[in-house]
Design a protein around this motif. Structure first.
Motif, short mmCIF file in Angstrom:
data_model
loop_
_atom_site.label_atom_id
_atom_site.label_comp_id
_atom_site.label_asym_id
_atom_site.label_seq_id
_atom_site.Cartn_x
_atom_site.Cartn_y
_atom_site.Cartn_z
N VAL A 5 6.80 1.03 -24.12
CA VAL A 5 5.39 0.65 -24.24
C VAL A 5 5.15 -0.68 -23.54
CG1 VAL A 5 3.53 0.13 -25.85
CG2 VAL A 5 5.18 1.91 -26.41
N LEU A 6 6.04 -1.62 -23.80
CA LEU A 6 5.87 -2.94 -23.18
C LEU A 6 6.04 -2.86 -21.66
CD1 LEU A 6 7.73 -5.17 -25.78
CD2 LEU A 6 5.27 -5.07 -25.36
N VAL A 23 5.43 -0.25 -19.76
CA VAL A 23 4.21 0.37 -19.21
C VAL A 23 3.09 -0.67 -19.13
CG1 VAL A 23 2.37 2.05 -19.67
CG2 VAL A 23 4.76 2.73 -19.87
N GLY A 24 3.02 -1.51 -20.16
CA GLY A 24 2.01 -2.57 -20.17
C GLY A 24 2.17 -3.50 -18.99
N VAL A 70 3.74 -2.89 -16.16
CA VAL A 70 3.45 -2.17 -14.92
C VAL A 70 1.93 -2.04 -14.72
CG1 VAL A 70 3.64 0.09 -13.78
CG2 VAL A 70 5.63 -0.90 -14.92
N GLU A 71 1.24 -1.74 -15.81
CA GLU A 71 -0.22 -1.61 -15.73
C GLU A 71 -0.88 -2.90 -15.25
OE1 GLU A 71 -1.77 -0.10 -19.50
OE2 GLU A 71 -3.29 0.97 -18.35
N VAL A 72 -0.44 -4.00 -15.83
CA VAL A 72 -1.02 -5.29 -15.46
C VAL A 72 -0.72 -5.60 -13.99
CG1 VAL A 72 -0.86 -7.78 -15.86
CG2 VAL A 72 -1.00 -6.23 -17.80
N LEU A 128 -0.04 -3.49 -11.54
CA LEU A 128 -0.79 -2.60 -10.64
C LEU A 128 -2.26 -2.98 -10.57
CD1 LEU A 128 0.66 0.95 -11.45
CD2 LEU A 128 0.88 -0.33 -9.32
N GLN A 129 -2.82 -3.35 -11.73
CA GLN A 129 -4.23 -3.73 -11.75
C GLN A 129 -4.46 -4.96 -10.87
OE1 GLN A 129 -6.63 -2.03 -13.03
NE2 GLN A 129 -8.36 -3.43 -13.07
N TRP A 130 -3.47 -5.83 -10.82
CA TRP A 130 -3.57 -7.00 -9.95
C TRP A 130 -3.37 -6.60 -8.48
CZ3 TRP A 130 0.09 -9.11 -6.65
CH2 TRP A 130 -0.27 -10.34 -6.08
#
Lengths: 272, 556
Positions: free
Chosen positions: A17-18, A20-21, A23-25, A27-29
């Motif tokens: 979960v962490l 993925v978090g 990676v999400e941050v 990618l969003q950047w």
């Protein structure tokens, strides 16, 4: 039997979960970093302008990156933007954002590739093109219309949301026809027909029947159905010079727009 | 025991109010760049019209109740109940006209924002009561920072308000299973909910189903209903008694020709127009709705960490029911969390997640492409995700025993909220264009052929360019931005007041909001303006949202 120690370690699966978090941050950047800057577009436009010949085509990939036309619009006239295929072009200049590719270049090998910031400019050579002997959309001033008001070629949107450069013909239930005199008949007559998306999206009525006559002798018909596959029509011409008439009929399709494009080609390039 | 213990309740409400107030403040601070959506324009106008009736009521009460006065002021936008529009109007009257504290649009929007803050408050309280404050805090903020929710929370619309009402009714119903007072409150809340939006009429089906399952389970377990000690149907009884009068009283439009107008209200929504929805490169304009649409759109727009935590939280709770039948060793790495479900709480939460999504998935329900139409499911998604967080806190705390548990709680909650907060804030004010980064963000969604926006609200993004470049008195074709929304843009000088709205043929500038089903508008502009070269393009993550065309002088 599963050992308790192994099971206890599985607890750390929660770390996914962490991860993925994170990676999400990241990618969003990262996603906006891939956006081309105006300078990138301008450099690509300058590079194309220096090389482009009359029968070259400029495409932007991905297809939705319409902001590119602010910089490349002068190099991609409307009739190119509204093309049905690449049969009449020599080369393609593909301006792509990131790794995007145009459907039209997927099977081609790039002759050259240059990067301008977040933009990649690739050049492709196409198989020998067809020679346009006569373009009907260029001769609208000479055309005689029956059953509708003659209008110049323009862009219409088809059912696949693609802009198409076509001669617009409104459908009223009666036959509409468009005649051209003194057409060179040496080669084949090739073209496409579409139904305007806005009028055809409810899928009511149709199909539209396009009949083609040379000196009032029918040489073929072409059926255009709502949401049917996009396919060209192609008919052999008898040679010499003559009168070509396109007759469009859709008895149960009212208030819709039909669009067609046709050329007399000497060496058709096929569906590329 | 039903409901939280006194211990659990202590110290919950104040932090809940603080967090909800902070969220409201954030919405107020960030409201200005959010353009006026199509529907907002209509509701601004309706709010003004309804306030006209209240002015009559205050000045000449006798005249206000005459049919001609009611018809005159309440006719506009009578396809929706009046409550929110009345609140928008009073907020405008108080916070803009009387106190001058807020701009006209922000004053209209304030009740919607307060509704969003209410969800934050309720989720915090309910989550904290059930599982502790970190979980309540996470659930509240996870909901508030879902990028689509964060966008809608700014608007003078009904979607967040109905989400708040839906959550409140569910909470009060659950508490009412053993308390008639909560039953009365649930009935009244249901009355308010149906005054907000039509969705609320489906609540009795959801709650009725839950209640029947509870009774059936009880009968199977005890061999009889044992009604006296079992869950009580107070909410249904009071709902029947209280809700209809509230609905009829709040809406003067229904005071005359009541049954005819009620019939038209229901008929309008029963035969609602299908909205155009871009769906993997196709435009859906009629039934059947793809069954997977709400689920896929949820996966594409809800931050992936929250989806993952939701799955984890669901499994953690599921273990209460499934785990005990299996080898305990297999489940030792997956402990459960929280007390066993009271009065079918887990079932209620599950139903509340599934029901709004299932409802919109039904093939013949009119197409509603926006995620807002199943937003009432999201607070429950956030609540279940909070349960997932609880277990992660426990795991991290066990792995790092030297760190105080409170520090671990804080760090984990903050870390898991970062993706949602980041996505909401970076997408702002283009919330409808937001897609999760694992799907490639807005560029990924554009390549997939998904909806990029609707409602024409992104006009706000091109206003600065227009204001700087358009000569005095220029005419503008505003495309999908509704006339009342354009009026508000001009009234607040977001768009220069001298710029006039015009049809395409008469316009000096033309906007095209990039939506798949309106792609032909751009082709019309190319034909009419004789140019296909935009003068300016507003993008989000490199994806065009609005293109602006300038009419060349030779085509004037």
């Amino acid at each position: 039997m599963i050992k308790a120690a192994i099971l206890a370690r599985l607890n750390w699966l929660w770390a996914i979960v962490l991860v993925v978090g994170v990676v999400e941050v990241a990618l969003q950047w990262q996603i906006p970093q891939g956006e081309p800057r105006p300078a990138d577009w301008k450099k690509a436009a300058r590079a194309i302008a220096a090389e482009k010949q009359p029968h070259d085509l400029v495409v932007i990939a991905p297809h939705w990156a319409g902001q590119g036309r602010m910089y490349l619009g002068q190099l991609m006239p409307l009739r190119d933007l509204g093309r049905f295929d690449t049969a009449i072009y020599d080369r393609i200049f593909e301006v792509s954002v990131g790794k995007a590719r145009s459907n039209e270049t997927l099977n081609l090998v790039a002759e050259s590739e240059t990067r301008f910031g977040n933009i990649t400019l690739r050049r492709y050579r196409l198989p020998p093109k067809a020679e346009v002997v006569y373009s009907f959309s260029n001769q609208m001033n000479e055309a005689v219309a029956h059953g509708f008001r003659r209008r110049e070629a323009r862009v219409m949107i088809d059912h696949w949301f693609q802009p198409r450069w076509v001669i617009p013909i409104p459908l009223s239930g009666n036959t509409a026809s468009l005649s051209f005199d003194n057409v060179p008949l040496d080669g084949v007559l090739r073209g496409y027909g579409i139904v305007d998306y806005r009028h055809g999206r409810h899928n009511k009525g149709g199909p539209v029947m396009l009949s083609i006559y040379v000196d009032e002798k029918k040489i073929g018909t072409h059926e255009v159905a709502n949401f049917g596959p996009l396919a060209p029509f192609q008919f052999e011409l008898p040679g010499d010079v003559g009168r070509v008439r396109f007759a469009v009929k859709a008895p149960d399709a009212f208030n819709r727009q039909f669009g067609m494009i046709a050329h007399v080609l000497r060496r058709p390039g096929g569906d590329r | 025991m039903n409901g939280p213990s006194t211990d659990a309740r202590q110290g919950i409400h104040l932090p809940a109010v603080v967090v909800a107030s902070a969220y409201l403040a954030l919405l107020l601070i960030t409201a200005r760049p959010v353009g006026f959506s199509r529907d907002e324009g209509f509701y601004f106008k309706a709010a003004r019209s309804y306030q006209g009736w209240f002015s009559v009521l205050f000045d000449e009460p006798g005249r206000a109740f005459r049919r001609e006065s009611v018809d005159k002021h309440w006719r506009y936008n009578h396809e929706h109940p009046a409550l929110m529009k009345v609140l928008f109007g009073f907020s405008h009257r108080l916070f803009h006209q009387s106190l001058g504290l807020l701009s006209p649009s922000t004053a209209y929007r304030l009740p919607g924002m307060v509704a969003a803050a209410m969800v934050i408050y309720l989720l915090f309280v309910w989550g904290a009561q059930l599982y502790g404050r970190p979980i309540g805090l996470f659930a509240a903020l996870a909901f508030g920072f879902l990028p689509r929710v964060f966008y809608h929370a700014h608007l003078a619309c009904f979607d967040v308000a109905i989400t708040a009402a839906w959550l409140l009714v569910c909470y009060l119903y659950w508490r009412s299973l053993s308390s008639w007072r909560f039953g009365l409150a649930a009935g009244a809340a249901f009355g308010v909910a149906i005054c907000v939006k039509l969705n609320a009429f489906f609540l009795p089906f959801l709650l009725g189903l839950h209640y029947l399952v509870l009774l059936a389970h009880r009968r199977r377990r005890l061999g009889r209903l044992a009604f006296k000690d079992g869950p009580k149907p107070w909410a249904f009884l009071f709902g029947l008694l209280v809700a209809p009068p509230i609905f009829l009283l709040h809406w003067p439009w229904l005071w005359f020709d009541t049954f005819t107008r009620l019939g038209r209200y229901v008929g309008f929504h029963a035969a609602h127009a299908h909205y155009n929805t871009a769906w993997f490169g196709e435009n859906i304009i009629g039934p059947p709705t793809p069954l997977s649409l709400p689920v896929v759109m949820t996966l594409l727009t809800v931050p992936s960490v929250i989806v993952l935590l939701f799955v984890a939280g669901a499994l953690v709770r599921l273990r209460h029911y499934v785990g005990r039948r299996l080898d305990q060793r297999l489940w030792s790495f997956w402990p459960t969390f929280g007390p066993p479900s009271q009065n079918g709480l887990d079932l209620l939460v599950w139903f509340s997640v599934i029901f709004p999504i299932a409802l919109i998935s039904m093939p013949h329900v009119p197409i509603f492409g926006g995620t807002k139409h199943w937003m009432p499911a999201y607070p429950f998604v956030a609540l279940v995700a909070g349960i997932g967080v609880s277990h992660l806190i426990a795991t991290v705390a066990n792995g790092l025993p030297r760190l105080p548990r409170r520090v671990v709680q804080t760090l984990v909650v903050i870390a898991l909220l970062v993706p949602a907060v980041q996505q909401s804030l970076t997408a702002h004010p283009h919330g409808l264009a937001s897609y999760v980064p694992l799907a490639g963000g807005a560029p990924g969604a554009a390549s997939l052929g998904m909806t990029r926006q609707f409602w024409g609200y992104t006009t706000a993004g091109i206003a600065p360019w227009l204001n700087e470049n358009a000569p005095q008195g220029s005419t503008v074709f505003f495309h999908d931005t509704s006339a009342p929304s354009v009026e508000m843009f001009r009234r607040e000088s977001i768009v220069r007041p001298d710029l006039q709205s015009a049809r395409l043929r008469r316009a000096d500038y033309a906007l095209v909001h990039h939506e798949l089903h309106m792609i032909m508008v751009e082709a019309w502009i190319w034909s009419d303006f004789r140019t296909h070269i935009p003068a300016h393009v507003l993008t989000y993550q490199g994806v065009p949202l609005v293109s602006v065309y300038r009419r060349p002088s030779e085509t004037r």
